[in-house]
Scaffold this active site. Sequence first.
Site, PDB file in Angstrom:
ATOM      1  CD  GLN A 325      22.175 -29.275  48.424  1.00 31.54           C
ATOM      2  OE1 GLN A 325      23.122 -29.294  47.652  1.00 31.54           O
ATOM      3  NE2 GLN A 325      22.344 -29.063  49.718  1.00 31.54           N
ATOM      4  CG  HIS A 327      20.011 -30.539  53.159  1.00 31.28           C
ATOM      5  ND1 HIS A 327      21.374 -30.666  53.054  1.00 31.28           N
ATOM      6  CD2 HIS A 327      19.749 -29.230  52.868  1.00 31.28           C
ATOM      7  CE1 HIS A 327      21.909 -29.507  52.728  1.00 31.28           C
ATOM      8  NE2 HIS A 327      20.960 -28.625  52.599  1.00 31.28           N
ATOM      9  CG  HIS A 425      29.533 -24.664  45.608  1.00 34.22           C
ATOM     10  ND1 HIS A 425      28.237 -25.154  45.642  1.00 34.22           N
ATOM     11  CD2 HIS A 425      30.199 -25.336  46.577  1.00 34.22           C
ATOM     12  CE1 HIS A 425      28.145 -26.077  46.599  1.00 34.22           C
ATOM     13  NE2 HIS A 425      29.326 -26.202  47.170  1.00 34.22           N
ATOM     14  CG  ASN A 468      26.087 -29.568  45.800  1.00 36.16           C
ATOM     15  OD1 ASN A 468      24.950 -29.607  45.344  1.00 36.16           O
ATOM     16  ND2 ASN A 468      26.329 -29.222  47.042  1.00 36.16           N
TER      17      ASN A 468
END
Length: 502
Positions: A325, A327, A425, A468
């Site tokens: 990711q 971001h 997670h 995710n």
Amino acid sequence: MAQQRDDRLRVDALIVGSGPVGCTFARILVEGGQSVLMVDAGPQLSGRPGEHLRNTFLYQRDVERYGNLVSGHLQRLSPSPPDRIDQPGDLPARIDSALVTYAVGGMATHWTGVTPRHHPTVERAGCIPAADWEEFYGQAEMLLGTRTDLSADSVGHQTVLDALSREYSDLPEPYGVQHLPLAAQRRTDNPRLVRWSGADTILGPLADGSHERGEFSLREQHLCRRLQPAAGGTRIEYAEIEDHTRWRNIRVEAETYIIACGAVLTPQLLYASGVRPDALGRYLTEQPVAFAQTVLPSDPGTAPEQDPDPNVWIPVSEGRPWHCQIHRDLPYDDVEPHRGIDSSSVVDLRWFGLVDPRPENRLLFSDTTRDIFGMPQPEFEFSLSSNDLARQWSMMVDLRRATRALGGHLPASPPRFVVPAPPLHVTGTVRMGTDADTSVVDPDARVWGIDNLYLGGNGLIPTGSASNPTLTSVAMALRAARGILSHTHRSIDNGHRLLSTG
């Protein structure tokens, strides 16, 4: 203060946990004509139940203030671990400082909204047919409002996308550099603001008290302390609920019991109820995280004021078992402020790794120590195998490659491994499978040997995964909820009402 007398309720389905997965079960069962009671130990933090806390002007404009808000809603699961200084180059593997959110909506009150599908061979569970995955992933994306165009008009986003596309031109379709799938959309009245999907998004009309078929009630600050198995142990007879708003006990009798309160709290409730299959808490996996920050070149002539954040993705693929990711998100605790740098130009690179499920990685519960709610205290035993470590070092090499392609890292934030940030997670603690000796639930999400007890959430995911997990867990819940309806064959005409018998 003495508790009041016990009350009794009879419903078609009791759901414990009001996060995205619990709300998925509720939406499908109520639309199927069932009466559903949902309880959550935490409070309701917004007017609309389970709404994302970042859906306000203040918290979208002030990330630091929003980070402080999130920190205030996190509860430590275990006592603070002893101080430990990792040697340079160590890969942190401890998760004994894990945190959880007690609130209506669960982690979806502050999650990043990243919703990728798991890779069909590297991550996805084979106990669910491929055709079912395709069907229920599509439904889950619709339910969550997943889209890939949130940053389509961002100059910074296109800068990152172009640079990494050139660097990773060797990646095959559909696993090349692309837009990050997010459960969010820009507001039409002010496109500078984003509405992030939360549990309320999944509830849909149920969040507003509107439903055409079944019945629905959501009760905050209601702790499910125990499930009582019937004689013989093949069914749950009732659930013991503590109402912390009126300080009373409630006995809930249901046709179906669904526990969806997270990868730690779900097995905690089973343990407290004496439901302790051999695989409970075992095969725990977690995603090691590699992190760095870079700064995008600033060109006032091309980038508009308040340019939307970049949201770029490199998916998991065969030979690259890590999820990437690029971001902007809440910083980790060890990230220092970047003096003299416009914070709006700083971009985070997060690489999430994959760990093989092993029975020795597990979640344990104490028979003597209790948590803040008086439930068995969770403890963790977790380590990385030599294969796990080799994968993570390959992941670190790849992170450095991406950082160089974007112009290099910030001096104060070089590529490094970090202790995973909450919400973790964690998966596998109540894993799904086809063998009752090595799993807790069958492919229909039903606990082995107990006809009316179903589970939901990330804990069901039986495989190592780097992506995710929320979209996958919602897809699994959709499939399980449809199965419950097909098994019960009940309608609103002959189902239980939300009826007090006390």
